[in-house]
Design a protein around this motif. Sequence first.
Motif, PDB file in Angstrom:
ATOM      1  N   GLY A 128       0.094   2.414   4.593  1.00 33.80           N
ATOM      2  CA  GLY A 128      -0.735   3.218   3.697  1.00 33.80           C
ATOM      3  C   GLY A 128      -0.108   4.551   3.358  1.00 33.80           C
ATOM      4  O   GLY A 128      -0.798   5.575   3.271  1.00 33.80           O
ATOM      5  N   GLN A 129       1.199   4.552   3.201  1.00 28.45           N
ATOM      6  CA  GLN A 129       1.897   5.792   2.858  1.00 28.45           C
ATOM      7  C   GLN A 129       2.874   5.561   1.716  1.00 28.45           C
ATOM      8  O   GLN A 129       3.348   4.437   1.503  1.00 28.45           O
ATOM      9  N   VAL A 130       3.172   6.648   1.032  1.00 28.06           N
ATOM     10  CA  VAL A 130       4.204   6.626  -0.011  1.00 28.06           C
ATOM     11  C   VAL A 130       5.315   7.593   0.404  1.00 28.06           C
ATOM     12  O   VAL A 130       5.073   8.463   1.241  1.00 28.06           O
ATOM     13  N   PRO A 131       6.491   7.469  -0.160  1.00 27.87           N
ATOM     14  CA  PRO A 131       6.879   6.526  -1.196  1.00 27.87           C
ATOM     15  C   PRO A 131       7.105   5.124  -0.654  1.00 27.87           C
ATOM     16  O   PRO A 131       7.462   4.937   0.507  1.00 27.87           O
ATOM     17  N   HIS A 184       5.990   3.347  -5.851  1.00 25.19           N
ATOM     18  CA  HIS A 184       4.628   3.770  -5.524  1.00 25.19           C
ATOM     19  C   HIS A 184       4.747   5.182  -4.957  1.00 25.19           C
ATOM     20  O   HIS A 184       5.512   5.402  -3.997  1.00 25.19           O
ATOM     21  N   HIS A 185       4.015   6.109  -5.531  1.00 22.00           N
ATOM     22  CA  HIS A 185       4.235   7.509  -5.142  1.00 22.00           C
ATOM     23  C   HIS A 185       3.019   8.374  -5.417  1.00 22.00           C
ATOM     24  O   HIS A 185       2.060   7.934  -6.072  1.00 22.00           O
ATOM     25  N   SER A 194       8.011  11.720  -2.216  1.00 17.99           N
ATOM     26  CA  SER A 194       8.026  10.913  -3.442  1.00 17.99           C
ATOM     27  C   SER A 194       8.974  11.528  -4.473  1.00 17.99           C
ATOM     28  O   SER A 194       9.727  10.801  -5.148  1.00 17.99           O
ATOM     29  N   TYR A 195       8.928  12.834  -4.589  1.00 17.88           N
ATOM     30  CA  TYR A 195       9.780  13.522  -5.569  1.00 17.88           C
ATOM     31  C   TYR A 195      11.264  13.234  -5.331  1.00 17.88           C
ATOM     32  O   TYR A 195      12.033  13.069  -6.271  1.00 17.88           O
ATOM     33  N   LYS A 196      11.657  13.170  -4.045  1.00 13.41           N
ATOM     34  CA  LYS A 196      13.072  12.877  -3.745  1.00 13.41           C
ATOM     35  C   LYS A 196      13.508  11.586  -4.441  1.00 13.41           C
ATOM     36  O   LYS A 196      14.605  11.508  -4.980  1.00 13.41           O
ATOM     37  N   ILE A 197      12.642  10.603  -4.419  1.00 16.72           N
ATOM     38  CA  ILE A 197      13.008   9.313  -5.023  1.00 16.72           C
ATOM     39  C   ILE A 197      12.999   9.430  -6.549  1.00 16.72           C
ATOM     40  O   ILE A 197      13.892   8.909  -7.228  1.00 16.72           O
ATOM     41  N   ALA A 251      -6.314   6.446  -2.375  1.00 10.80           N
ATOM     42  CA  ALA A 251      -5.938   5.107  -2.857  1.00 10.80           C
ATOM     43  C   ALA A 251      -4.895   4.451  -1.954  1.00 10.80           C
ATOM     44  O   ALA A 251      -4.800   3.224  -1.906  1.00 10.80           O
ATOM     45  N   GLN A 252      -4.161   5.293  -1.209  1.00 17.45           N
ATOM     46  CA  GLN A 252      -3.122   4.743  -0.327  1.00 17.45           C
ATOM     47  C   GLN A 252      -3.698   3.945   0.834  1.00 17.45           C
ATOM     48  O   GLN A 252      -2.972   3.227   1.508  1.00 17.45           O
ATOM     49  N   LYS A 253      -5.003   4.122   1.090  1.00 20.01           N
ATOM     50  CA  LYS A 253      -5.632   3.394   2.200  1.00 20.01           C
ATOM     51  C   LYS A 253      -6.499   2.229   1.701  1.00 20.01           C
ATOM     52  O   LYS A 253      -7.231   1.614   2.472  1.00 20.01           O
ATOM     53  N   GLU A 254      -6.423   1.969   0.409  1.00 21.59           N
ATOM     54  CA  GLU A 254      -7.207   0.845  -0.125  1.00 21.59           C
ATOM     55  C   GLU A 254      -6.413  -0.456  -0.034  1.00 21.59           C
ATOM     56  O   GLU A 254      -5.184  -0.440  -0.023  1.00 21.59           O
ATOM     57  N   ALA A 255      -7.165  -1.557  -0.021  1.00 22.14           N
ATOM     58  CA  ALA A 255      -6.542  -2.867   0.211  1.00 22.14           C
ATOM     59  C   ALA A 255      -5.398  -3.150  -0.762  1.00 22.14           C
ATOM     60  O   ALA A 255      -4.362  -3.706  -0.354  1.00 22.14           O
ATOM     61  N   ALA A 256      -5.572  -2.744  -2.005  1.00 23.49           N
ATOM     62  CA  ALA A 256      -4.547  -3.065  -3.010  1.00 23.49           C
ATOM     63  C   ALA A 256      -3.201  -2.475  -2.610  1.00 23.49           C
ATOM     64  O   ALA A 256      -2.163  -3.137  -2.729  1.00 23.49           O
ATOM     65  N   PHE A 257      -3.231  -1.236  -2.102  1.00 20.11           N
ATOM     66  CA  PHE A 257      -1.946  -0.635  -1.712  1.00 20.11           C
ATOM     67  C   PHE A 257      -1.520  -1.058  -0.308  1.00 20.11           C
ATOM     68  O   PHE A 257      -0.325  -1.197  -0.033  1.00 20.11           O
ATOM     69  N   LEU A 258      -2.479  -1.277   0.580  1.00 19.61           N
ATOM     70  CA  LEU A 258      -2.114  -1.731   1.931  1.00 19.61           C
ATOM     71  C   LEU A 258      -1.385  -3.080   1.880  1.00 19.61           C
ATOM     72  O   LEU A 258      -0.590  -3.399   2.773  1.00 19.61           O
ATOM     73  N   ALA A 259      -1.623  -3.822   0.814  1.00 21.21           N
ATOM     74  CA  ALA A 259      -0.904  -5.095   0.653  1.00 21.21           C
ATOM     75  C   ALA A 259       0.571  -4.822   0.342  1.00 21.21           C
ATOM     76  O   ALA A 259       1.445  -5.641   0.626  1.00 21.21           O
TER      77      ALA A 259
END
Length: 204
Positions: A51-54, A5-6, A13-16, A38-46
Motif C-alpha cells: 500500500g505504498q508508492v512509488p 503509481h505515485h 515518487s518525484y525521483k521516478i 487510495a493507497q490502502k484500497e483494494a484496487a491499489f493493494l492488488a
Amino acid sequence: MSRLHHFWNSANSYKIRLLLSELGRPYDSAALDRANRAQKEAAFLAVNPRGQVPAWEEAPGQVLIESAAILFYLAHGTALLPKDPWLQAQVLSWLFYEQQHLCNQGAGMAHFWTHVTNQAEAKKAELEVAREKARTEFAYLEKHLQGRDWFVGDSMTVADIAIYGYTHRAPIAGIALEPYPNVMAWMARVCARPCHIRFEDKPA
Ligand SMILES: N[C@@H](CCC(=O)N[C@@H](CS)C(=O)NCC(=O)O)C(=O)O
C-alpha cells in the motif's frame, strides 16, 4: 505502456518522475489520492500489497516497488547508471544511504510532517530532531561534493536523482541549505539539465 503509481506530493515518487523525464521515456501516470488513502484500497493493494508508492508496473501484473530499486532498474543500460562495476556499486551505496539517512529520517520526515501531514506544531520536538539529522547529513554531502560535480563519476547518475529528491525539498521543510554551497551548486547543476522537471510539474 508501463505505468507509474505515485503521489504528486511524494519525493520518492518525484525521483521516478524526474528519471523518466531525463530518459524521455513515456509512461502512464497513475496518481493516487493520498488524502483519501487510495493507497490502502483494494484496487491499489492488488498492485502493491504494502500500500505504498512509488510502484512501477512494467507490464500488467509485473510490479517493482521501492524507489531505489525502480531507479536502478530504469537506469539500466542508460548514461544514468555507469557500466563499470565499481562505479555501479558506488551508485548503489548512495541509493542505500539515501533511503536510510535522507528518506526514512531527517529530511524525509521533516518533509512529511511539514508538507504532507501539516503537523509542524504537533510534531515540534520530533521535527527539530529530524531537522538536526538533516543538517548532519547535508554537512556530509557538502564534504563529498567538494571538488566534485556529481556524486559518482563525472556525470549525473541515479545517485544524484535519489539524493536530489529530499534534499531540494529541505527548505520547504524548514531546513536552510545556504550553509552548504557545494550542495546548492550541485542542485543548480541538476536543475539546469534540459529534461529537468520540478516537483510540482505535472504532464499536460
Ligand atoms: N522505501 C520506500 C518508501 C515508500 C513510502 O514510504 N512511500 C510513501 C510515499 S513517499 C507512501 O506510500 N506512504 C503512504 C502509506 O504508507 O500509507 C521507497 O523509497 O519507495
